[in-house]
Enzyme design. Structure first.
Site, short mmCIF file in Angstrom:
data_model
loop_
_atom_site.label_atom_id
_atom_site.label_comp_id
_atom_site.label_asym_id
_atom_site.label_seq_id
_atom_site.Cartn_x
_atom_site.Cartn_y
_atom_site.Cartn_z
N TYR A 185 -2.09 -1.12 10.90
CA TYR A 185 -2.34 -1.68 9.56
C TYR A 185 -1.12 -1.50 8.68
O TYR A 185 -0.58 -2.48 8.12
CB TYR A 185 -3.56 -1.00 8.92
N LYS A 202 1.60 -4.20 7.10
CA LYS A 202 1.86 -4.31 5.66
C LYS A 202 3.37 -4.14 5.41
O LYS A 202 3.96 -4.84 4.59
CB LYS A 202 1.09 -3.24 4.86
N THR A 220 0.85 -1.19 0.00
CA THR A 220 0.00 0.00 0.00
C THR A 220 0.89 1.24 0.00
O THR A 220 2.08 1.17 0.37
CB THR A 220 -0.91 0.01 1.25
N ASP A 221 0.30 2.39 -0.39
CA ASP A 221 1.05 3.65 -0.28
C ASP A 221 1.28 4.01 1.19
O ASP A 221 2.17 4.80 1.51
CB ASP A 221 0.32 4.80 -1.01
N GLU A 222 0.49 3.41 2.08
CA GLU A 222 0.53 3.82 3.49
C GLU A 222 1.82 3.41 4.20
O GLU A 222 2.14 3.94 5.26
CB GLU A 222 -0.69 3.27 4.24
N LYS A 235 -15.20 1.71 4.45
CA LYS A 235 -14.22 2.60 3.83
C LYS A 235 -14.95 3.87 3.39
O LYS A 235 -16.16 3.86 3.15
CB LYS A 235 -13.55 1.92 2.64
N ARG A 280 -8.98 10.56 13.70
CA ARG A 280 -8.36 9.24 13.85
C ARG A 280 -6.97 9.45 14.48
O ARG A 280 -6.19 10.28 13.98
CB ARG A 280 -8.23 8.63 12.46
N ASN A 319 -8.20 2.83 -3.40
CA ASN A 319 -9.06 2.35 -4.47
C ASN A 319 -10.52 2.63 -4.14
O ASN A 319 -10.90 2.72 -2.98
CB ASN A 319 -8.91 0.84 -4.61
P1 NAD Z 1 -10.77 -6.19 1.64
O1 NAD Z 1 -10.71 -5.99 3.11
O2 NAD Z 1 -11.98 -5.72 0.90
O3 NAD Z 1 -10.62 -7.75 1.32
C1 NAD Z 1 -9.67 -8.55 1.95
C2 NAD Z 1 -9.96 -10.00 1.57
O4 NAD Z 1 -8.97 -10.83 2.20
C3 NAD Z 1 -11.32 -10.50 2.04
O5 NAD Z 1 -11.94 -11.27 1.04
C4 NAD Z 1 -10.99 -11.38 3.24
O6 NAD Z 1 -11.92 -12.43 3.47
C5 NAD Z 1 -9.62 -11.92 2.84
N1 NAD Z 1 -8.82 -12.32 4.00
C6 NAD Z 1 -8.62 -11.61 5.14
N2 NAD Z 1 -7.85 -12.33 5.98
C7 NAD Z 1 -7.55 -13.49 5.35
C8 NAD Z 1 -6.78 -14.63 5.71
N3 NAD Z 1 -6.18 -14.71 6.89
N4 NAD Z 1 -6.67 -15.63 4.81
C9 NAD Z 1 -7.29 -15.57 3.60
N5 NAD Z 1 -8.04 -14.53 3.22
C10 NAD Z 1 -8.17 -13.49 4.08
O7 NAD Z 1 -9.45 -5.55 1.08
P2 NAD Z 1 -9.15 -4.80 -0.31
O8 NAD Z 1 -9.49 -3.38 -0.16
O9 NAD Z 1 -9.72 -5.58 -1.40
O10 NAD Z 1 -7.55 -4.89 -0.34
C11 NAD Z 1 -6.88 -5.96 -0.97
C12 NAD Z 1 -5.38 -5.75 -0.81
O11 NAD Z 1 -4.99 -4.50 -1.38
C13 NAD Z 1 -4.90 -5.74 0.64
O12 NAD Z 1 -3.65 -6.38 0.69
C14 NAD Z 1 -4.74 -4.25 0.95
O13 NAD Z 1 -3.78 -4.03 1.96
C15 NAD Z 1 -4.28 -3.73 -0.40
N6 NAD Z 1 -4.59 -2.32 -0.67
C16 NAD Z 1 -5.90 -1.90 -0.68
C17 NAD Z 1 -6.19 -0.57 -0.97
C18 NAD Z 1 -7.61 -0.06 -1.02
O14 NAD Z 1 -7.81 1.15 -1.20
N7 NAD Z 1 -8.63 -0.91 -0.91
C19 NAD Z 1 -5.14 0.34 -1.23
C20 NAD Z 1 -3.82 -0.14 -1.19
C21 NAD Z 1 -3.58 -1.47 -0.92
P1 TYD Z 2 -10.29 4.96 4.43
O1 TYD Z 2 -11.29 4.69 3.37
O2 TYD Z 2 -10.46 4.29 5.76
O3 TYD Z 2 -8.86 4.67 3.81
P2 TYD Z 2 -7.36 4.95 4.42
O4 TYD Z 2 -7.47 5.37 5.82
O5 TYD Z 2 -6.73 3.63 4.25
O6 TYD Z 2 -6.78 6.04 3.53
O7 TYD Z 2 -10.26 6.52 4.71
C1 TYD Z 2 -9.95 7.45 3.70
C2 TYD Z 2 -9.84 8.81 4.34
O8 TYD Z 2 -11.13 9.20 4.84
C3 TYD Z 2 -8.90 8.85 5.53
O9 TYD Z 2 -8.23 10.13 5.54
C4 TYD Z 2 -9.82 8.76 6.73
C5 TYD Z 2 -11.07 9.45 6.26
N1 TYD Z 2 -12.33 8.95 6.84
C6 TYD Z 2 -13.24 9.83 7.46
O10 TYD Z 2 -13.00 11.05 7.53
N2 TYD Z 2 -14.39 9.31 7.98
C7 TYD Z 2 -14.69 7.99 7.92
O11 TYD Z 2 -15.75 7.57 8.45
C8 TYD Z 2 -13.77 7.11 7.27
C9 TYD Z 2 -14.05 5.63 7.18
C10 TYD Z 2 -12.61 7.63 6.73
#
Ligand code: NAD
Ligand code: TYD
Length: 361
Positions: free
Chosen positions: A158, A162, A133-135, A197, A289, A188
């Protein structure tokens, strides 16, 4: 010749289910398997149609469970592994960090070991794309963007978990030449994102006319990428990535949370035929947060050099996303029932009751 075998871990979650759908459509010649534990964030109904059509195989299992994972590797014999399985919500990691360490660090260690064990016997997999992740880079100073060589400064449990996983990936590549590359996507959005999210949470609350909780002043900046553009980037990386390398995937356009949410209010109001500005009255600033990263900005020159760039404008993608949530209210109701409701009350109950509502503008 046998069909290319692709293993997607976490394929029932948000990005994973979009990626499974993208992959079976774009590469019908591949055999694709989803391995997922089905936590609260994993929903089999996201991919049920693909499984029923015989386009996708599914194995339920925990990536931190070595026996199950080794068995799955033995059965699938993957040429390509895309490792998405993780605990992903920052706010949850503040409440229960241990499960993040278990899944994200131990789970990745287990996946690397299963990959290495199969590879030394069979030469497979040829490539593992590990989703970071970018985080992991922490907050980006104003007017700067981080390229892939930026130092790691994770701020939340988190992102720390990662980062720990990424370190193990680096070690397996350096020590055993395991062909693994690391991908750093920005935030995303799109269909099937769990409504904890920001974007789906806000759309859901706008529809149901509930408060829209903004952490602090809402001036934090994120780079929002449509999930389909990430899927295209992963497809390109499956052919072009060099093992040992890291790749940033983002759009280069940052938005403040408050502006994003105001735009969502106006867009959703227009779609629902409500008076413009009515949902903005739901915006409620709540306690920030802890450790909240102010700004994530990535330099994507490396992906541009590989010939990738996002296809979707933010405007078109956010409209497609809002329309998807409006036409999938049953999906949202299903995933927000039960356990999720308890979590929601735990996270927001007290803070919302103490909060101030933003005046309509
Ligand atoms: P999500 O939380 O929607 O989905 C995670 C999936 O992983 C779920 O289907 C869950 O059942 C499965 N899972 C969790 N623990 C597990 C385990 N122990 N064994 C097998 N499966 C397991 O997450 P997402 O948003 O789809 O993210 C997917 C990946 O991309 C993650 O690695 C996340 O860190 C990374 N990522 C996401 C974002 C974003 O904005 N969503 C951005 C950067 C990176
Ligand atoms: P989030 O979707 O949780 O992604 P990340 O923290 O991984 O970037 O949150 C996106 C941004 O929105 C982050 O700056 C936190 C903020 N946020 C709120 O202000 N209120 C909310 O209820 C949530 C879930 C996020």
């Amino acid at each position: 010749m046998s069909r290319t075998s692709v293993l997607i871990t976490g394929g029932a979650g948000f990005i994973g289910s979009n990626l499974c759908r993208y992959w079976v459509t774009t590469h019908p010649e591949h055999r694709v398997t989803c391995f997922d534990k089905l936590t609260y964030a994993g929903n089999l109904s996201n991919i049920a149609d693909l499984i029923d059509a015989g386009a996708l195989d599914f194995i339920r299992g925990d990536v931190a469970d070595a026996q199950t994972l080794h068995k799955a590797f033995e059965r699938i014999q993957p040429d390509l592994v895309i490792h998405l399985a993780a605990e992903t919500h920052v706010d949850r990691s503040l409440v229960d960090p241990q499960v993040f360490v278990k899944t994200n660090v131990l789970g990745t260690a287990t996946l690397l070991e299963a990959s290495w064990d199969l590879r030394r016997r069979t030469g497979r997999p040829n490539l593992i794309l590990h989703m970071s992740t970018d985080e992991v880079f922490g907050s980006t100073p104003k007017d700067q963007s981080f390229d892939e060589t930026a130092p790691y400064r994770p701020a939340s449990p988190y992102s720390a978990a990662k980062a720990g996983a990424d370190m193990l990936v680096g070690a397996y590549h350096t020590t055993w030449s395991l062909p693994v590359a690391v991908v750093h996507p920005s935030n995303n959005f799109g269909p099937y994102q769990f409504p904890e999210k920001l974007i789906p949470l806000m759309v859901h609350n706008i529809i149901s006319e509930n408060p829209l909780p903004i952490y602090g002043n809402g001036r934090q900046q994120r780079d929002w990428i449509y999930v389909e553009d990430l899927c295209r980037a992963l497809d390109r990386l499956s052919r072009k990535a060099e093992p040992g390398q890291h790749y940033n995937v983002a759009t280069g356009r940052l938005q403040e949370n408050i502006d994003l949410v105001r735009g969502l209010c106006d867009l959703t109001d227009a779609r629902l035929g409500r008076n413009q500005g009515s949902s903005r009255a739901l915006i409620t600033h709540i306690e920030d947060r802890p450790g909240h990263d102010l700004r994530y900005a990535l330099d994507v020159a490396k992906m541009t050099d590989l010939g990738w760039s996002p296809k979707w404008t933010f405007e078109a993608a956010i409209e497609a996303t809002v329309d998807w949530y409006l036409s999938h209210r049953e999906w949202v109701e299903n995933v927000t029932s039960g356990a999720y409701r308890d979590y929601y009350d735990h996270m927001y109950g007290r803070r919302l009751s103490e909060a101030a509502t933003e005046p309509t503008q």
